[in-house]
Design a protein around this motif. Sequence first.
Motif, mmCIF file in Angstrom:
data_model
loop_
_atom_site.group_PDB
_atom_site.id
_atom_site.type_symbol
_atom_site.label_atom_id
_atom_site.label_comp_id
_atom_site.label_asym_id
_atom_site.label_seq_id
_atom_site.Cartn_x
_atom_site.Cartn_y
_atom_site.Cartn_z
ATOM 1 N N ALA A 265 0.835 -1.207 0.000
ATOM 2 C CA ALA A 265 0.000 0.000 0.000
ATOM 3 C C ALA A 265 0.865 1.251 0.000
ATOM 4 N N ALA A 266 1.970 1.207 0.733
ATOM 5 C CA ALA A 266 2.866 2.360 0.781
ATOM 6 C C ALA A 266 3.496 2.610 -0.587
ATOM 7 N N ARG A 267 3.909 1.546 -1.253
ATOM 8 C CA ARG A 267 4.496 1.706 -2.591
ATOM 9 C C ARG A 267 3.470 2.296 -3.557
ATOM 10 N N ALA A 268 2.218 1.893 -3.424
ATOM 11 C CA ALA A 268 1.174 2.433 -4.290
ATOM 12 C C ALA A 268 0.981 3.929 -4.046
ATOM 13 N N ARG A 269 1.016 4.335 -2.765
ATOM 14 C CA ARG A 269 0.887 5.768 -2.461
ATOM 15 C C ARG A 269 2.061 6.550 -3.024
ATOM 16 N N VAL A 270 3.256 6.011 -2.838
ATOM 17 C CA VAL A 270 4.465 6.701 -3.300
ATOM 18 C C VAL A 270 4.441 6.887 -4.812
ATOM 19 N N ALA A 271 3.877 5.919 -5.514
ATOM 20 C CA ALA A 271 3.855 5.990 -6.978
ATOM 21 C C ALA A 271 3.113 7.219 -7.471
ATOM 22 N N GLY A 272 2.202 7.752 -6.643
ATOM 23 C CA GLY A 272 1.444 8.925 -7.058
ATOM 24 C C GLY A 272 1.939 10.229 -6.474
ATOM 25 N N VAL A 273 3.133 10.209 -5.820
ATOM 26 C CA VAL A 273 3.661 11.411 -5.191
ATOM 27 C C VAL A 273 4.775 11.999 -6.044
ATOM 28 N N PRO A 274 4.701 13.293 -6.404
ATOM 29 C CA PRO A 274 5.754 13.907 -7.215
ATOM 30 C C PRO A 274 7.120 13.786 -6.556
ATOM 31 N N VAL A 275 8.175 13.705 -7.371
ATOM 32 C CA VAL A 275 9.535 13.555 -6.870
ATOM 33 C C VAL A 275 9.915 14.693 -5.940
ATOM 34 N N ARG A 276 9.507 15.914 -6.255
ATOM 35 C CA ARG A 276 9.903 17.050 -5.431
ATOM 36 C C ARG A 276 9.383 16.916 -4.003
ATOM 37 N N ARG A 277 8.244 16.223 -3.819
ATOM 38 C CA ARG A 277 7.712 16.018 -2.467
ATOM 39 C C ARG A 277 8.502 14.928 -1.742
ATOM 40 N N LEU A 278 8.937 13.906 -2.466
ATOM 41 C CA LEU A 278 9.767 12.868 -1.843
ATOM 42 C C LEU A 278 11.054 13.473 -1.312
ATOM 43 N N GLU A 279 11.622 14.400 -2.059
ATOM 44 C CA GLU A 279 12.898 14.992 -1.663
ATOM 45 C C GLU A 279 12.750 15.866 -0.425
ATOM 46 N N SER A 280 11.538 16.280 -0.098
ATOM 47 C CA SER A 280 11.345 17.158 1.062
ATOM 48 C C SER A 280 11.181 16.417 2.376
ATOM 49 N N LEU A 281 11.195 15.070 2.307
ATOM 50 C CA LEU A 281 11.096 14.312 3.544
ATOM 51 C C LEU A 281 12.289 14.556 4.432
#
Length: 283
Positions: A265-281
């Motif tokens: 489920a987490a991988r599915a959520r991540v698939a829809g999150v823009p890269v720029r938001r991942l980098e802000s973690l």
Amino acid sequence: MVISDLGLYGPESVTWRIHADPSFAIGGLRALLLQALHPVAMAGVSANSGFRADPWGRLQRTTEYVAVTTFGTAAEAEEAAGKVRRVHRRLTALDPDSGRVYPVDDPALLLWVHCCEVDSFLYAARRGGLRLSDADADRYVAEQVRQARLVGLTDEVPRTAAELSAYFAEVKPLLRATGPAYEGLRLLSVPPMRWWVRWATPAAPSWGALVAMSFGLLPGWAKRLYTHLPVLPGSELTATASLRALRTAVLALPASVREGPHLKAARARVAGVPVRRLESLPA
């Protein structure tokens, strides 16, 4: 700020790497064996957890909690932790030596449980063959401070592998294997199974092998505290070789088989999150 749909850590974290690895289950068993060596903490488990009547249920609930707080959303993690905090507020543990009664959510007891889990997951991952640098290890310990905060800890939580080692050196004189610790070990090693599962399948010997592997990965000082059990020479090397073979076999399976529902489920959520938001973690 933590992005809610990515949870507390996110896919770039060391926590995801370790908690998604096949070595995670062995780390969890090692953590239980280590946690049992604190007399007051184990007294609390013995008096309150119902592990005698339902050891499988306790294992399942613990595994579920770690999975939700690791891979769930931030709201899901907080909800799961809130339930644990509310239960802990009602429970106590009796010191078998002094007779003093401690609340189960005493910070010293919560810290012990936290450090055993962090140390065990990290150690099992490294012994199992997951490539982690010293910097990765420090980052994992630091990331896990978020887990500590979920249960109410705020201060004196180790943030590096060195601080984690120093914690165990400090608490070691307080530890020993009490009667409930041995009882827990017996139940963990030979849990109840339906008769046909125990005698007609390889479940019982396979499970026993996993527990033996986890015991072999305990630090030497911890194994020696279980004074009623033999500490065999080379047990850690044997456990390491067994864990690496197990990990290799599990990694050969398709991800659809080896990955749990929370990770999927987490991988599915991540698939829809823009890269720029991942980098802000946060790191």
